[in-house]
Design a protein around this motif. Sequence first.
Motif, PDB file in Angstrom:
ATOM      1  N   GLY A  37      11.659  72.541  41.395  1.00 28.73           N
ATOM      2  CA  GLY A  37      10.569  72.439  41.998  1.00 28.73           C
ATOM      3  C   GLY A  37      10.077  70.723  42.021  1.00 28.73           C
ATOM      4  N   PHE A  38      10.735  69.642  41.077  1.00 26.79           N
ATOM      5  CA  PHE A  38      10.849  68.471  41.550  1.00 26.79           C
ATOM      6  C   PHE A  38      11.186  68.220  43.180  1.00 26.79           C
ATOM      7  CE2 PHE A  38      10.839  68.420  37.445  1.00 26.79           C
ATOM      8  CZ  PHE A  38      10.041  66.962  36.663  1.00 26.79           C
ATOM      9  N   ILE A  39      12.276  69.160  44.052  1.00 25.62           N
ATOM     10  CA  ILE A  39      12.962  68.597  45.286  1.00 25.62           C
ATOM     11  C   ILE A  39      11.036  68.451  45.966  1.00 25.62           C
ATOM     12  CG2 ILE A  39      14.576  69.328  46.646  1.00 25.62           C
ATOM     13  CD1 ILE A  39      15.854  70.413  44.842  1.00 25.62           C
ATOM     14  N   ALA A  40      10.678  69.739  46.073  1.00 27.92           N
ATOM     15  CA  ALA A  40       9.376  70.485  46.362  1.00 27.92           C
ATOM     16  C   ALA A  40       8.661  69.586  46.159  1.00 27.92           C
ATOM     17  CB  ALA A  40       8.924  71.971  45.868  1.00 27.92           C
ATOM     18  N   ARG A  41       8.209  68.016  45.394  1.00 30.56           N
ATOM     19  CA  ARG A  41       7.373  67.258  44.506  1.00 30.56           C
ATOM     20  C   ARG A  41       6.729  65.951  46.018  1.00 30.56           C
ATOM     21  NH1 ARG A  41       7.217  67.081  38.587  1.00 30.56           N
ATOM     22  NH2 ARG A  41       5.461  64.965  39.105  1.00 30.56           N
ATOM     23  N   PRO A  42       8.093  65.680  46.808  1.00 31.23           N
ATOM     24  CA  PRO A  42       7.984  64.040  47.693  1.00 31.23           C
ATOM     25  C   PRO A  42       7.206  64.688  48.378  1.00 31.23           C
ATOM     26  CG  PRO A  42      10.081  64.429  46.445  1.00 31.23           C
ATOM     27  CD  PRO A  42      10.037  65.669  45.937  1.00 31.23           C
ATOM     28  N   PHE A  43       7.986  66.232  49.253  1.00 35.89           N
ATOM     29  CA  PHE A  43       7.283  67.014  50.477  1.00 35.89           C
ATOM     30  C   PHE A  43       5.516  66.947  50.098  1.00 35.89           C
ATOM     31  CE2 PHE A  43      11.651  68.281  50.547  1.00 35.89           C
ATOM     32  CZ  PHE A  43      12.006  68.085  51.599  1.00 35.89           C
ATOM     33  N   ALA A  44       5.775  67.057  48.815  1.00 38.33           N
ATOM     34  CA  ALA A  44       3.581  67.939  48.236  1.00 38.33           C
ATOM     35  C   ALA A  44       2.818  66.287  48.305  1.00 38.33           C
ATOM     36  CB  ALA A  44       3.539  68.489  47.287  1.00 38.33           C
ATOM     37  N   GLY A  45       3.507  65.022  48.287  1.00 28.43           N
ATOM     38  CA  GLY A  45       2.988  63.131  48.404  1.00 28.43           C
ATOM     39  C   GLY A  45       2.951  63.209  49.376  1.00 28.43           C
TER      40      GLY A  45
ATOM     41  N   PHE B  69       3.921  73.856  34.387  1.00 31.28           N
ATOM     42  CA  PHE B  69       5.281  73.150  34.882  1.00 31.28           C
ATOM     43  C   PHE B  69       5.551  72.913  33.426  1.00 31.28           C
ATOM     44  CE2 PHE B  69       7.358  70.097  36.861  1.00 31.28           C
ATOM     45  CZ  PHE B  69       7.601  70.212  37.725  1.00 31.28           C
ATOM     46  N   TYR B  70       5.348  73.070  32.481  1.00 31.31           N
ATOM     47  CA  TYR B  70       6.230  72.811  30.974  1.00 31.31           C
ATOM     48  C   TYR B  70       6.462  74.049  30.771  1.00 31.31           C
ATOM     49  CZ  TYR B  70       4.814  67.784  30.374  1.00 31.31           C
ATOM     50  OH  TYR B  70       5.190  66.573  30.600  1.00 31.31           O
ATOM     51  N   ILE B  71       5.740  75.000  30.657  1.00 32.50           N
ATOM     52  CA  ILE B  71       6.234  76.538  30.778  1.00 32.50           C
ATOM     53  C   ILE B  71       7.468  77.204  31.123  1.00 32.50           C
ATOM     54  CG2 ILE B  71       3.828  77.526  29.120  1.00 32.50           C
ATOM     55  CD1 ILE B  71       3.679  79.029  32.193  1.00 32.50           C
ATOM     56  N   TYR B  72       7.694  76.256  31.943  1.00 30.31           N
ATOM     57  CA  TYR B  72       8.706  76.983  33.157  1.00 30.31           C
ATOM     58  C   TYR B  72       9.820  75.729  32.087  1.00 30.31           C
ATOM     59  CZ  TYR B  72      11.906  78.049  36.888  1.00 30.31           C
ATOM     60  OH  TYR B  72      13.022  78.562  37.637  1.00 30.31           O
TER      61      TYR B  72
ATOM     62  N   LEU C 255      -9.266  71.204  44.203  1.00 33.97           N
ATOM     63  CA  LEU C 255      -9.422  72.658  44.386  1.00 33.97           C
ATOM     64  C   LEU C 255      -7.764  73.371  44.563  1.00 33.97           C
ATOM     65  CD1 LEU C 255     -12.496  72.785  45.019  1.00 33.97           C
ATOM     66  CD2 LEU C 255     -12.237  72.164  42.989  1.00 33.97           C
ATOM     67  N   PHE C 256      -7.907  72.578  45.807  1.00 27.30           N
ATOM     68  CA  PHE C 256      -6.347  74.013  46.419  1.00 27.30           C
ATOM     69  C   PHE C 256      -5.087  73.943  45.613  1.00 27.30           C
ATOM     70  CE2 PHE C 256      -3.150  74.769  49.252  1.00 27.30           C
ATOM     71  CZ  PHE C 256      -3.053  75.579  49.759  1.00 27.30           C
ATOM     72  N   THR C 257      -4.332  72.311  45.134  1.00 29.69           N
ATOM     73  CA  THR C 257      -3.520  72.892  44.257  1.00 29.69           C
ATOM     74  C   THR C 257      -4.121  73.440  43.002  1.00 29.69           C
ATOM     75  OG1 THR C 257      -4.496  70.609  43.341  1.00 29.69           O
ATOM     76  CG2 THR C 257      -2.796  70.441  45.529  1.00 29.69           C
ATOM     77  N   MET C 258      -5.537  73.394  42.182  1.00 30.65           N
ATOM     78  CA  MET C 258      -5.066  74.486  41.152  1.00 30.65           C
ATOM     79  C   MET C 258      -5.270  75.825  41.364  1.00 30.65           C
ATOM     80  SD  MET C 258      -7.849  74.391  38.407  1.00 30.65           S
ATOM     81  CE  MET C 258      -6.259  72.537  37.642  1.00 30.65           C
ATOM     82  N   VAL C 259      -5.568  76.345  42.110  1.00 36.10           N
ATOM     83  CA  VAL C 259      -4.968  77.869  42.892  1.00 36.10           C
ATOM     84  C   VAL C 259      -3.710  77.895  42.648  1.00 36.10           C
ATOM     85  CG1 VAL C 259      -5.824  79.395  44.632  1.00 36.10           C
ATOM     86  CG2 VAL C 259      -7.857  77.596  44.155  1.00 36.10           C
ATOM     87  N   LEU C 260      -2.663  77.014  43.545  1.00 35.23           N
ATOM     88  CA  LEU C 260      -1.787  77.748  44.444  1.00 35.23           C
ATOM     89  C   LEU C 260      -0.669  76.936  43.311  1.00 35.23           C
ATOM     90  CD1 LEU C 260       0.663  77.879  46.639  1.00 35.23           C
ATOM     91  CD2 LEU C 260       0.770  75.570  46.400  1.00 35.23           C
ATOM     92  N   MET C 261      -1.149  76.551  42.209  1.00 39.17           N
ATOM     93  CA  MET C 261      -0.453  76.579  40.570  1.00 39.17           C
ATOM     94  C   MET C 261      -0.760  77.869  39.792  1.00 39.17           C
ATOM     95  SD  MET C 261       2.128  75.190  38.613  1.00 39.17           S
ATOM     96  CE  MET C 261       1.942  73.442  38.772  1.00 39.17           C
ATOM     97  N   GLY C 262      -2.377  78.517  39.981  1.00 37.71           N
ATOM     98  CA  GLY C 262      -1.898  79.580  38.907  1.00 37.71           C
ATOM     99  C   GLY C 262      -1.267  80.380  39.496  1.00 37.71           C
ATOM    100  N   LEU C 263      -1.540  80.898  41.184  1.00 37.17           N
ATOM    101  CA  LEU C 263      -1.090  81.582  41.416  1.00 37.17           C
ATOM    102  C   LEU C 263       0.563  82.120  41.545  1.00 37.17           C
ATOM    103  CD1 LEU C 263      -2.836  82.397  44.938  1.00 37.17           C
ATOM    104  CD2 LEU C 263      -4.071  83.763  42.356  1.00 37.17           C
TER     105      LEU C 263
ATOM    106  N   LEU D 242       7.031  77.025  45.027  1.00 34.92           N
ATOM    107  CA  LEU D 242       5.437  76.251  45.547  1.00 34.92           C
ATOM    108  C   LEU D 242       4.744  75.376  43.946  1.00 34.92           C
ATOM    109  CD1 LEU D 242       4.294  79.571  46.622  1.00 34.92           C
ATOM    110  CD2 LEU D 242       4.782  77.732  48.172  1.00 34.92           C
ATOM    111  N   GLN D 243       5.344  75.561  42.528  1.00 37.01           N
ATOM    112  CA  GLN D 243       4.635  75.198  41.891  1.00 37.01           C
ATOM    113  C   GLN D 243       5.039  73.432  42.508  1.00 37.01           C
ATOM    114  OE1 GLN D 243       6.779  76.019  37.914  1.00 37.01           O
ATOM    115  NE2 GLN D 243       5.163  77.223  37.199  1.00 37.01           N
ATOM    116  N   GLY D 244       6.095  72.937  42.164  1.00 38.44           N
ATOM    117  CA  GLY D 244       6.779  71.613  42.492  1.00 38.44           C
ATOM    118  C   GLY D 244       5.074  70.786  43.980  1.00 38.44           C
ATOM    119  N   ILE D 245       5.062  72.309  44.787  1.00 33.22           N
ATOM    120  CA  ILE D 245       4.003  71.554  45.735  1.00 33.22           C
ATOM    121  C   ILE D 245       2.969  71.830  44.725  1.00 33.22           C
ATOM    122  CG2 ILE D 245       2.623  72.471  48.089  1.00 33.22           C
ATOM    123  CD1 ILE D 245       5.558  71.476  48.840  1.00 33.22           C
ATOM    124  N   SER D 246       2.460  71.983  44.136  1.00 27.03           N
ATOM    125  CA  SER D 246       1.341  72.311  43.295  1.00 27.03           C
ATOM    126  C   SER D 246       0.967  70.322  42.627  1.00 27.03           C
ATOM    127  CB  SER D 246       0.982  73.188  42.638  1.00 27.03           C
ATOM    128  OG  SER D 246       0.067  73.082  41.916  1.00 27.03           O
ATOM    129  N   VAL D 247       2.190  70.804  41.167  1.00 22.03           N
ATOM    130  CA  VAL D 247       2.009  69.511  40.927  1.00 22.03           C
ATOM    131  C   VAL D 247       1.771  68.043  41.866  1.00 22.03           C
ATOM    132  CG1 VAL D 247       3.235  67.960  39.182  1.00 22.03           C
ATOM    133  CG2 VAL D 247       2.728  70.873  38.518  1.00 22.03           C
TER     134      VAL D 247
END
Length: 436
Positions: free
Chosen positions: A60-68, A25-28, A85-93, A121-126
């Motif tokens: 990425g932040f707009i996505a995060r409430p939906f992910a929550g 998230f931070y490298i972005y 496990l699922f969120t880690m795969v999603l973030m990596g990809l 997708l990064q926002g969904i993962s975090v």
Amino acid sequence: MTTTSTPRRAAAAAFIGTTIEFYDFYIYAFAAALVLGPLFFPGDDPVLSTMAAFGTFAVGFIARPFAGLIFGHLGDRLGRKKMLLFTMVLMGLATAGIGLLPTYAQAGIWGPIGLVALRFLQGISVGGEWGGAVLMASEHAPKRRKVFFASFAQWGSPAGLLLALIAFRAISSMDQESMMTWGWRVPFLMSAVLMLVGLFIRFGVPESPEFAEVKENKQTVKNPVLDVIRGHWRQILFAAAAVTIGSAGFFFTNTFMITYVTQYQGISRSTILDCLFLVTVLQFISQPCSALLSERLGTGRFLTAVATLCILVPYPMFLLVQTGNLFYMTAGITLAVVLLSALYAVIAGYMAEAFPPQVRYSGISIAYQLCCALTGGMTPLVGTWLAGHFAGQWWPLALFFSFLALLSLIGVLGLARLRATPHENRSIARPEVAIP
């Protein structure tokens, strides 16, 4: 059976997992401040180009409430471990995909479109990761150590930031052409390797014992999101307010500040990156100490004091940053970051205890991601607008920081009052199975 070593393993897994997630998230964030504007949103005005890049950062932040909402529901229904496990795969990809994207010059409008989609997708993962990591650590912990063990999930934030700073400090030493051509891609592509490490570690940790007990007793609820909103909406609102400076404050100091000092004060990019690296090392050291101190002083009292100090801290911070001296800049930003990270370290476990286990994943995820969407993603945008509108004046930026801290103080005080009421006296989520 849970052994005495399991809480430590769960805390370590939460720390390492969130380290990798926050690195991604931070490298972005750094790329948005340094390179993404001219690469994906070229234009004559560097301020507008940077704001466009920060706009994709906010996606990425707009996505995060939906992910929550989504992962909160699934985490309370299916378990914490599966979601992690699922969120880690999603973030990596998603992160590795950004490293492979063609730029605007190479693909035209499809480059920015791809960037926005992968950032989403990064926002969904975090957004799905955070609640599960906090609960895996806190729900494995001994009863009186839950706030401290939950802080290990929060500790991943400075660790991920350190990795991101090292990565971008390395490529910033490259010549401009190499960095803009291919160098910026390397930190993103490294995410694929880190993802495999994180998956290996998380597979070895059992499911949270508190959730396992809920599952065994058939106490899971059919619609945890609806139940937590209906029965615990006050806790959600106060928890969202409480975490404001702990979330938005980091993106103020670690993302917006890069743009502020390079574009408005003429300080070199390498100088501010060196400054932030030193600040983050000190944060990494101080954060677990803050969690331990809160156990001794009492979490509510500790959070109230820290939030109050955060209201005052931006004024000395900006006075020191204005000097342009690396030592004074580091001291000013460190002062602010140590305080806001103290709140950040403690608030996760404090929030978790405000919700019963049947709806806890949903409750803390909605609260935290709501805060991130409203304040975290918008902070660099608002800061950039204020800096451009009030050119040469730092006090509007300091007032903005104080306002964010005031929201946290209000949230902490409100949450303390609600936490004083036992769960059994509140609106408890209804079990999935009917009781005759």
